[in-house]
Motif scaffolding. Structure first.
Motif, short mmCIF file in Angstrom:
data_model
loop_
_atom_site.label_atom_id
_atom_site.label_comp_id
_atom_site.label_asym_id
_atom_site.label_seq_id
_atom_site.Cartn_x
_atom_site.Cartn_y
_atom_site.Cartn_z
N ALA A 1 -25.01 21.01 48.22
CA ALA A 1 -23.95 20.92 47.19
C ALA A 1 -22.97 22.14 47.51
O ALA A 1 -23.37 23.17 47.56
CB ALA A 1 -24.38 20.83 45.53
N VAL A 2 -21.76 21.85 47.03
CA VAL A 2 -20.64 23.04 47.21
C VAL A 2 -20.12 23.14 45.69
O VAL A 2 -20.22 22.02 44.96
CB VAL A 2 -19.59 22.75 47.94
N GLY A 3 -19.76 24.35 45.36
CA GLY A 3 -19.41 24.22 44.00
C GLY A 3 -18.35 25.69 43.99
O GLY A 3 -18.32 26.52 44.57
N TYR A 4 -17.81 25.55 42.51
CA TYR A 4 -17.07 26.94 42.24
C TYR A 4 -17.26 27.29 40.81
O TYR A 4 -17.56 26.23 40.01
CB TYR A 4 -15.79 26.57 42.60
N SER A 5 -16.96 28.44 40.33
CA SER A 5 -16.77 28.99 39.12
C SER A 5 -15.48 29.85 38.82
O SER A 5 -15.30 30.45 39.66
CB SER A 5 -18.03 29.86 38.65
N VAL A 6 -15.00 29.41 37.67
CA VAL A 6 -13.94 30.30 37.51
C VAL A 6 -14.28 31.10 35.91
O VAL A 6 -14.75 30.31 35.06
CB VAL A 6 -12.72 29.50 37.23
N ARG A 7 -13.73 32.39 35.81
CA ARG A 7 -14.23 33.17 34.61
C ARG A 7 -13.07 34.01 34.28
O ARG A 7 -12.11 34.81 35.07
CB ARG A 7 -15.29 34.15 34.96
N ILE A 8 -12.47 33.90 33.05
CA ILE A 8 -11.60 34.71 32.19
C ILE A 8 -12.32 35.30 31.16
O ILE A 8 -13.12 34.83 30.30
CB ILE A 8 -10.37 33.60 31.60
N ASP A 9 -12.04 36.79 31.42
CA ASP A 9 -12.62 37.42 30.41
C ASP A 9 -11.53 38.57 29.88
O ASP A 9 -11.18 39.54 30.56
CB ASP A 9 -13.63 38.41 31.52
N ARG A 10 -11.47 38.24 28.51
CA ARG A 10 -10.44 39.38 27.72
C ARG A 10 -11.04 40.04 26.53
O ARG A 10 -10.62 40.47 25.62
CB ARG A 10 -9.21 38.29 27.39
N ARG A 11 -12.50 40.38 26.96
CA ARG A 11 -13.16 41.07 26.00
C ARG A 11 -12.89 42.49 26.02
O ARG A 11 -12.65 43.18 27.07
CB ARG A 11 -14.70 40.96 26.06
N GLN B 1 -15.56 32.10 41.72
CA GLN B 1 -16.82 32.27 43.10
C GLN B 1 -16.99 30.87 43.44
O GLN B 1 -16.94 29.75 42.92
CB GLN B 1 -18.16 32.46 41.98
N LEU B 2 -17.05 30.89 44.77
CA LEU B 2 -17.38 29.75 45.75
C LEU B 2 -18.83 29.68 46.16
O LEU B 2 -19.28 30.88 46.48
CB LEU B 2 -16.42 29.64 46.79
N ARG B 3 -19.51 28.68 46.20
CA ARG B 3 -20.99 28.80 46.72
C ARG B 3 -21.32 27.52 47.11
O ARG B 3 -20.78 26.20 47.08
CB ARG B 3 -21.93 28.92 45.21
N TYR B 4 -22.47 27.56 47.89
CA TYR B 4 -23.08 26.34 48.73
C TYR B 4 -24.61 26.54 48.64
O TYR B 4 -25.26 27.41 48.69
CB TYR B 4 -22.84 26.42 50.33
N THR B 5 -25.25 25.33 48.03
CA THR B 5 -26.47 25.34 47.91
C THR B 5 -27.27 24.24 48.72
O THR B 5 -26.80 23.16 48.64
CB THR B 5 -26.78 25.27 46.30
#
Length: 789
Positions: A579-589, A540-544
């Motif tokens: 602020a600009v930001g990012y999130s990375v998610r790995i989901d192996r559930r 996810q990319l975001r700007y706040t």
């Protein structure tokens, strides 16, 4: 045959008479008055006349008749025509007679069922009985169908423990060849389980094995138990449960010799006895993998197996190993593999050699994908989550991924994907069956928690807006500590691509007086864009853009006579954050809602300073690992952490620091641990935190339908690391001796209980800190509730 009755007394009298004699005569093969007959005759049919019909049109009857005008008929053709009309179930009597060149078809129509009634049922509801029987109002009455339904009802009662239940069908004749069908039920006493005994068990006690079987003993205090009645099918199921239990504890040769249920002399219950042969305890011997597939290396496959020589033999390990090999072959491009474990037991050494043979299975292609049960969600919203399309090769790994992706939407209570044979041997159809659950909520709630005090909440949430999968949220929350207004919108397929795009608007006021002697007001908005990186990861990319105003009463900040921490006085003022930001998610559930296997990892970073007067880099991470030992025991290990630091010669504002406690760290009050000005008890937050949690769920005392979840919880971690300016007096530059910041280790253990009560969700935490500092603020008991109306 009962004559038509119109008065109440006549109807009651009719209900008293039964069809028992008619059914007995049919079972004994006796000739009923309505037996179909055909005359011995032959000739040419000049015309056909239908007689006796009341509701059914003559043309309909002639359409079933395999004889037409001009046909030459004999006895054989008449017999075929007679059987054809009888099989339609439309008639209770059929007669065929040739008079000259006229074929007379004389029929007696079966009645139409007006209504189906049940009498005498108390333990089983009417709805359950209606689902079981096949006769329906406005359907055709036949003795055979009614007798089949009698058997179904008796079987239903037998499964519920009423072994002596009897069902007597009755009919009440009505005008126009209609009948009321009444099933008179005598349930009889419920056959409980007076005792469950085991013979031949040396390694495990009777009490241990009673916990394994589904059948339970009847006791007066077990008000909510539903498996304490005699059910032969359940007894048979228990045999398999015992076999699984022993095989998962190393007893490879175990088998159940017999399972006997004996009726007690008073005929009020059954005593069940299982006779078992435990055999010897085995361990895994030689483990090998063989395959003729060139792209697969047997040695690499062998290293992936969760089995080691010398471990106690367990069927569960075999199943996990089979899944691992199937997944590895699928990742290598083999969508169709057949993994077959072969066992060789060595009685002298008490070991089991296991050889896994990996072969390429027959290729099967998907002919059609059908989606059912989606009453609100549009078809394409579900279909776009499928990792497979019509014409693709069937791949079980991709089917499982598709199921998890659909469940992750949160729109459905249940998701099942099954495959059925296609119209050719190498074709299969996929049936995606979903059960909708409410995705919209117009709510007003009032609640209380030991952290947030009184909370009033008005909100509108719709995660499946217009059935298109769009997420719309609007909320107003008014609490003793915080007041929030926010609105957000997310389109999960922006521009028709696999992009989730949206925006957020918010305004928040937070009263932190009792924890840090300040309050704050924030307002702003943001844009976000999310997209998948791989099958199990996303970004996810975001700007706040937001404004923050830290408020401290000026009367408390008189120089030289401060009544709050001087650090807070120096933090007063308004700030603009871009602020600009990012999130990375790995989901192996294995399940996104209630996982029992697998892990997930989250990493996010935000960079503030693209405009505004706040400059920092904030990094946060979150991860969890799940292992289910059984359906009741699930271990969850998780760790969260974060670090924020200023740049461009700036410090980190108090609003952007981390605070732990309350929901995030049991045993401690909100903002109860970490850096603090001990003179006034004001929490100052920290730039670094790390918290690890162990959560072990265990069986509940009450059945699952009561919505109580219980777990043992343990948190351990630390919080601290202030900027230098927060440790010195801004006026004199002298060290503030009352400010403590030592990154000390904290830990707490306790019990977490969550109950979906009729008044709303309740959560109770009882936790005791086992490691803390003298200036931390603890909280042994905490609860929260929320009621919607």
């Amino acid at each position: 045959m009962i004559e038509p009755m119109t008065t109440p007394r006549a109807r009651c009298a009719a209900l008293v008479s039964t069809m028992a004699l008619a059914f007995a005569m049919a079972a004994g093969g006796m000739m009923l008055p309505s037996q179909a007959l055909a005359q011995q005759q032959s000739g040419v049919v000049g015309r056909i006349v239908v007689q006796g019909n009341e509701r059914i049109e003559p043309t309909t009857i002639l359409s079933y008749l395999p004889i037409q005008v001009g046909d030459t008929i004999d006895q054989a053709k008449l017999d075929v025509a007679l059987k054809t009309l009888t099989r339609t179930d439309l008639f209770s009597d059929v007669r065929l007679q040739l008079q000259g060149d006229t074929l007379i078809v004389q029929v007696v129509e079966n009645p139409i069922i007006n209504q189906v009634l049940f009498e005498g049922n108390s333990s089983l509801k009417k709805d359950k009985l209606e689902d079981e029987v096949e006769v329906r109002p406005r359907g055709i009455f036949t003795k055979a169908k009614v007798q089949e339904d009698v058997g179904r009802i008796i079987e239903l009662y037998r499964r519920s423990g009423h072994i002596s239940a009897t069902v007597t069908p009755k009919i009440v004749n009505l005008p126009q060849r209609r009948v009321d069908l009444v099933f008179e039920i005598k349930e009889g006493p419920k056959s409980g389980i007076t005792g469950i005994n085991f013979e031949g068990n040396d390694q495990f006690s009777d009490n241990d094995l009673r916990d394994v079987v589904v059948t339970k003993e009847s006791h007066w205090y077990k008000f909510f138990e539903s498996n304490d009645n005699y059910d032969p099918d359940r007894i048979e199921y228990d045999r398999e449960q015992l076999r699984k239990f022993y095989r998962n504890h190393g007893y490879f040769d175990f088998h159940v010799i017999s399972s006997v249920a004996e009726l007690t002399p008073d005929q009020k219950g059954f005593a069940v006895t299982y006779t078992v042969d435990e055999g010897k305890k085995y361990k895994f011997g030689k483990i090998s993998v063989t395959t003729e597939l060139k792209k697969l290396n047997p040695d690499i496959l062998r290293s992936l197996l969760p089995i080691k020589t010398g471990q106690v033999f367990q069927d569960e390990r075999i199943e996990n190993a089979t899944d691992s090999l199937t997944f590895a072959a699928g990742s290598a491009g083999f969508a169709f593999v057949d993994v077959r474990p072969q066992f060789h037991a060595n009685p002298t050494t008490h070991t089991v050699d296991v050889a896994f043979d990996v072969k390429e299975g027959p290729r099967v292609y998907i002919d059609r994908i059908d989606i059912v049960g989606n009453t609100a969600t549009l078809d394409y919203v579900i279909r776009r989550e499928m990792a497979l399309s019509e014409g693709d090769a069937y791949n079980r790994v991709l089917v499982d991924q598709s199921k998890n992706r659909i469940k992750s939407l949160g729109f459905f209570k249940n998701v099942e994907i099954t495959n059925t044979p296609g119209n050719q041997p190498d074709r299969t159809d996929l049936l995606v069956k979903v059960t909708e659950q409410p995705t919209g909520e117009l709510s007003a709630s009032a609640g209380y928690s030991s952290v947030d005090q009184l909370v009033l909440d008005l909100g509108f949430n719709q995660s499946n807006f217009r059935g298109r999968g769009q997420d719309v949220r609007a909320r107003i929350e008014i609490g003793s500590l915080s007041q929030d207004i926010d609105f957000s919108f997310t389109e999960p397929r922006f521009l028709g691509r696999n992009l989730g795009a949206g925006f957020d608007l918010f305004a928040t006021r937070y009263d932190f007086q009792q924890f840090a002697s300040y309050s704050s007001a924030s307002a702003g908005g943001g844009l976000h864009l999310a997209f998948p990186l791989t099958v199990n990861s996303s970004m996810q990319l975001r700007y706040t853009l937001r404004t923050d105003d830290v408020i401290v009463d000026s009367g408390l900040c008189v120089p030289g006579n401060e009544l709050v921490s001087i650090v807070l006085c120096d933090e007063r003022g308004a700030f603009l954050t871009s602020a600009v930001g990012y999130s990375v998610r790995i989901d192996r559930r294995n399940d996104p809602v209630l996982p029992t296997r697998g892990y997930f990892l989250d990493l996010s970073q935000d960079l503030a300073g693209f405009g505004g007067n706040v400059f920092y880099v904030k990094t946060q991470w979150d991860g969890g690992w799940y292992h289910g030992f059984s359906k009741d025991y699930t271990l969850n290990l998780s760790m969260t952490g974060g670090y924020v630091d200023g740049w461009n010669n700036s410090t980190v504002p108090i609003e952007d620091r981390f605070y732990e406690g309350g929901d995030s760290f049991v045993g401690f009050q909100l903002a109860g641990l970490g850096p603090r000005d001990t003179r006034f008890g004001d929490a100052l937050g920290g730039k670094l935190f790390v918290v690890g949690e162990i959560l072990e769920s265990f069986p509940n005392l009450l059945p699952e339908q009561y919505g109580i979840k219980t777990a043992i919880i343990s948190d351990v971690g630390t919080l601290g690391l202030l900027d230098r300016s927060s440790k010195f007096n801004p006026a004199t530059n002298a060290p503030l001796t009352t400010v403590v910041d030592d990154l000390a280790l904290r830990a707490a253990v306790g019990i977490d209980v969550r109950w979906k009560s009729p008044l709303g969700p309740l959560r109770f935490d009882i936790a005791y800190p086992v490691a803390k500092t003298k200036y931390d603020v603890t909280q042994i008991f905490r609860f929260s509730t929320n009621t919607r109306f």
